[in-house]
Design a protein around this motif. Structure first.
Motif, mmCIF file in Angstrom:
data_model
loop_
_atom_site.group_PDB
_atom_site.id
_atom_site.type_symbol
_atom_site.label_atom_id
_atom_site.label_comp_id
_atom_site.label_asym_id
_atom_site.label_seq_id
_atom_site.Cartn_x
_atom_site.Cartn_y
_atom_site.Cartn_z
ATOM 1 N N ASP A 87 1.610 -12.595 2.144
ATOM 2 C CA ASP A 87 1.381 -11.143 2.015
ATOM 3 C C ASP A 87 1.293 -10.741 0.544
ATOM 4 N N LEU A 110 -1.734 -8.873 7.010
ATOM 5 C CA LEU A 110 -0.356 -8.549 6.641
ATOM 6 C C LEU A 110 0.568 -9.104 7.720
ATOM 7 N N GLU A 116 2.947 -2.113 5.654
ATOM 8 C CA GLU A 116 1.626 -1.515 5.834
ATOM 9 C C GLU A 116 1.436 -0.260 4.988
ATOM 10 N N TYR A 119 -0.035 -0.780 1.569
ATOM 11 C CA TYR A 119 -1.468 -0.998 1.577
ATOM 12 C C TYR A 119 -2.220 0.310 1.818
ATOM 13 N N THR A 126 -5.645 -2.852 6.759
ATOM 14 C CA THR A 126 -4.821 -4.020 7.084
ATOM 15 C C THR A 126 -4.989 -4.461 8.532
#
Ligand code: AMP
Length: 150
Positions: A87, A110, A116, A119, A126
């Motif tokens: 990751d 991921l 999350e 991102y 993702t």
């Protein structure tokens, strides 16, 4: 009468980072569909996962190295898909792709879905195998419930 088929124009250029099971399978699929593909991996043995019909390019090296991304011509990519098994590596490469190469369409795998939000704040799409699996299992469970009602 002879029929002429127009060959699909190869307009998209996808750079895939990580030639593991997911990366190689995606590269094979896109290449079979006539897309331009380049796949990067830091382990040359990983390229064995590519099918014999793979018509794209391979590049061996560490994708966190900016020179590798330049060599891959990331600036010309339509989409960059980052699917190494780390990751941290994925977020670093996705960030470099967005910030340095000004790419909007970046997709990263991921493993830890709790990250999350990091991102999404960076505008990176993702894919989380755990979340996708849960959704699919729930779908299968609801089919079972429907069957039980009938
Ligand atoms: P998998 O876990 O099967 O999806 O495989 C992940 C792939 O990512 C492996 O082939 C690794 O060699 C590759 N990989 C891991 N780190 C990097 C990196 N920094 N640069 C390029 N490829 C990497």
């Amino acid at each position: 009468m002879m029929k002429y088929f127009r060959k699909k124009e190869k307009t998209n250029y996808t750079v895939i980072v990580g030639c593991g099971r997911l990366g190689a399978s995606l590269a094979n699929t896109l290449s079979d569909e006539g897309e331009n593909v380049l796949i990067i991996d830091n382990n040359k043995d990983s390229f064995r996962k590519l099918s014999p019909s793979y018509g794209g390019l391979t590049l061996m090296g560490d994708a966190t190295d900016i020179d590798m991304l330049h060599e891959a011509q990331v600036e010309k990519a339509t989409t960059v898909v980052v699917v190494t098994n780390s990751d941290n590596t994925n977020i670093m490469v996705a960030q470099m792709t967005k910030a340095i190469f000004k790419k909007d369409h970046v997709i990263a795998r991921l493993y830890d879905p709790e990250r999350e939000f990091v991102y999404s704040e960076l505008g990176i799409n993702t894919i989380s195998p755990a979340v996708l699996s849960v959704n699919e299992i729930r779908k299968l469970l609801s089919y079972k419930e429907e069957e039980a009602v009938i």
